[in-house]
Scaffold this active site. Structure first.
Site, PDB file in Angstrom:
ATOM      1  N   ASN A  60     -18.841  -9.484 -10.686  1.00 58.05           N
ATOM      2  CA  ASN A  60     -19.405 -10.149  -9.483  1.00 58.05           C
ATOM      3  C   ASN A  60     -19.470  -9.195  -8.226  1.00 58.05           C
ATOM      4  O   ASN A  60     -18.773  -8.102  -8.302  1.00 58.05           O
ATOM      5  CB  ASN A  60     -18.514 -11.548  -9.260  1.00 58.05           C
ATOM      6  CG  ASN A  60     -17.257 -11.045  -8.699  1.00 58.05           C
ATOM      7  OD1 ASN A  60     -17.232 -10.913  -7.349  1.00 58.05           O
ATOM      8  ND2 ASN A  60     -15.926 -11.120  -9.363  1.00 58.05           N
ATOM      9  N   PHE A 117      -5.085  -7.289  -0.990  1.00 62.12           N
ATOM     10  CA  PHE A 117      -5.139  -5.870  -0.651  1.00 62.12           C
ATOM     11  C   PHE A 117      -6.243  -5.239  -1.777  1.00 62.12           C
ATOM     12  O   PHE A 117      -5.916  -3.940  -2.278  1.00 62.12           O
ATOM     13  CB  PHE A 117      -3.860  -5.071  -0.762  1.00 62.12           C
ATOM     14  CG  PHE A 117      -2.939  -5.418   0.252  1.00 62.12           C
ATOM     15  CD1 PHE A 117      -3.415  -5.798   1.716  1.00 62.12           C
ATOM     16  CD2 PHE A 117      -1.544  -5.568  -0.050  1.00 62.12           C
ATOM     17  CE1 PHE A 117      -2.471  -6.108   2.628  1.00 62.12           C
ATOM     18  CE2 PHE A 117      -0.759  -5.874   1.193  1.00 62.12           C
ATOM     19  CZ  PHE A 117      -1.280  -6.411   2.291  1.00 62.12           C
ATOM     20  N   CYS A 127      -9.811  -6.672  -3.266  1.00 62.82           N
ATOM     21  CA  CYS A 127     -11.306  -7.213  -3.431  1.00 62.82           C
ATOM     22  C   CYS A 127     -12.166  -5.759  -3.278  1.00 62.82           C
ATOM     23  O   CYS A 127     -12.220  -5.009  -2.491  1.00 62.82           O
ATOM     24  CB  CYS A 127     -11.957  -8.061  -2.416  1.00 62.82           C
ATOM     25  SG  CYS A 127     -13.561  -8.382  -2.806  1.00 62.82           S
ATOM     26  N   ASN A 163      -6.541  -7.509  -9.716  1.00 62.02           N
ATOM     27  CA  ASN A 163      -7.829  -8.138  -9.209  1.00 62.02           C
ATOM     28  C   ASN A 163      -8.925  -7.564 -10.027  1.00 62.02           C
ATOM     29  O   ASN A 163      -8.578  -6.656 -10.937  1.00 62.02           O
ATOM     30  CB  ASN A 163      -8.135  -7.752  -7.750  1.00 62.02           C
ATOM     31  CG  ASN A 163      -9.325  -8.526  -6.874  1.00 62.02           C
ATOM     32  OD1 ASN A 163      -9.987  -9.033  -7.631  1.00 62.02           O
ATOM     33  ND2 ASN A 163      -8.696  -8.913  -5.638  1.00 62.02           N
ATOM     34  N   CYS A 174      -4.939   5.025 -40.976  1.00 60.91           N
ATOM     35  CA  CYS A 174      -5.360   4.668 -39.474  1.00 60.91           C
ATOM     36  C   CYS A 174      -5.852   3.476 -39.473  1.00 60.91           C
ATOM     37  O   CYS A 174      -6.034   2.779 -38.211  1.00 60.91           O
ATOM     38  CB  CYS A 174      -6.539   5.516 -39.280  1.00 60.91           C
ATOM     39  SG  CYS A 174      -8.141   5.092 -39.952  1.00 60.91           S
TER      40      CYS A 174
END
Length: 367
Positions: free
Chosen positions: A38, A97, A99, A163, A341
């Site tokens: 966004n 603190f 965005c 965030n 693996c």
């Protein structure tokens, strides 16, 4: 519907003008939803509208938790927004603190990347209110610990993480080029959803394991869709969970699966969350402590094999050429080549390969 409360979209005193559209999506190979990106910023409602919403929420749901997220541009705005939110009924303040989509200086993730600013604005808000304060930190750093310690010095009662991650996601140029149409514009934005969960877990664990942060509350988020996701964060030290992208995708109804799943799982184990943490945390080891002197071979479940060849192709082209076919396209393992693996196990589409109980000491080559 059963949620403990809401974390309200960040309020501010800035003039917010959002883009349209402002979401893009990453899809899985089958075309289904994987994650969002966004370029959205903060609440575009006026401060008074938002404060009125807080008052009405607390009147209607007095026993639910209201976490109000705020973002200022200077000391005065941070203090003013915090006071107004407290007066309107906020149970705690979250300081945004983090965005990644903000354009103004000293806002959003540009603050979270500077521990001195994190400490300064946290202290300003703590001096302005009596309710708890959480600092929501940015993942767009090498480590969140310096900013978290700065928030603690500023008086923070907890940390919220993570965030969205600054990124570029898919943008369609192929069809446009074929159609000889103008190419679409694209920009950096914030990635959320299942793709960020491993990164979110890493940051949360780094902070919950740090001795200097042990007494803080951690509110965790990042790719949580179901109770298994939530359980991972809770088992690794989170005290509360926040969910947004999954709600955008599936709606608030997911709370039923989250709460019922957690209750049933812990009930079957007859274990509390604190007991679960005590079992999980010791298993988190430094990469230098991982066993490197044995090979754990894969085991083939023949009745599940589709004879598709995925295991052999992946081992041949991306592994150690340890798998071949017999005349029926059934896989055959060469233990002299296999390094354990487990790439074959991961690419198998039908659970026809599992990890065996066989552990073999590596041969020591002397040159």
């Amino acid at each position: 519907m059963g949620w403990a409360g809401v974390s309200y979209k960040t309020i501010c005193l800035m003039d917010i003008h959002e883009a349209s559209p402002r979401f893009s999506m990453i899809k899985n190979s089958d075309g289904s939803f994987q994650s969002f990106k966004n370029i959205e910023q903060l609440s575009d409602r006026s401060l008074e509208e938002n404060l009125d919403t807080f008052r009405r929420l607390k009147e209607e749901f007095p026993n639910k938790f209201l976490l109000v997220s705020i973002m200022g541009r200077d000391d005065e705005e941070w203090a003013y927004l915090a006071k107004k939110s407290e007066e309107a009924g906020a149970d705690a303040i979250e300081l945004n603190f983090s965005c990644p989509n903000m354009m103004e200086e000293n806002t959003g993730s540009s603050v979270g990347q500077v521990p001195a600013l994190v400490e300064r604005f946290t202290r300003v808000v703590k001096n302005a209110v009596k309710i708890p304060v959480l600092a929501k930190l940015t993942p767009n750093v090498d480590s969140m610990v310096p900013a978290a310690l700065a928030a603690k010095r500023g008086g923070a009662d907890g940390i919220a993480a993570i965030n969205t991650i600054k990124s570029i996601t898919e943008f369609n140029i192929i069809d446009k080029l074929y159609e000889q149409k103008e190419l679409p514009k694209f920009a950096f934005g914030g990635l959320s959803g299942p793709a960020v969960k491993p990164i979110a877990l890493r940051f949360v664990v780094e902070m919950t394991q740090n001795e200097g942060l042990k007494d803080l509350h951690f509110s965790a988020m990042g790719g949580i869709e179901n109770y298994q996701d939530a359980l991972m964060f809770l088992a690794l030290g989170a005290g509360s969970i926040q969910i947004t992208t999954a709600v955008m995708q599936y709606g608030y109804r997911i709370i039923e699966d989250l709460t019922e799943g957690l209750s049933l799982f812990l009930g079957r184990l007859d274990m509390s969350l604190s007991e679960l943490k005590n079992k999980v945390f010791p298993q988190l080891v430094d990469i230098n402590e991982i066993e490197r002197d044995v090979i754990i071979y894969p085991k083939f479940i023949r009745e599940n094999c589709l004879h598709c060849g995925r295991c052999a192709i992946s081992c041949r082209d991306g592994g150690h050429q340890a798998i071949t076919f017999d005349e029926t396209r059934s896989p055959i393992l060469d233990p002299k080549r296999c390094v354990g693996c487990h790439l074959c196990l991961l690419v198998c589409p039908n659970d026809a390969i599992i990890s065996s109980e066989i552990k073999v000491k590596k041969a020591i080559n002397i040159h």
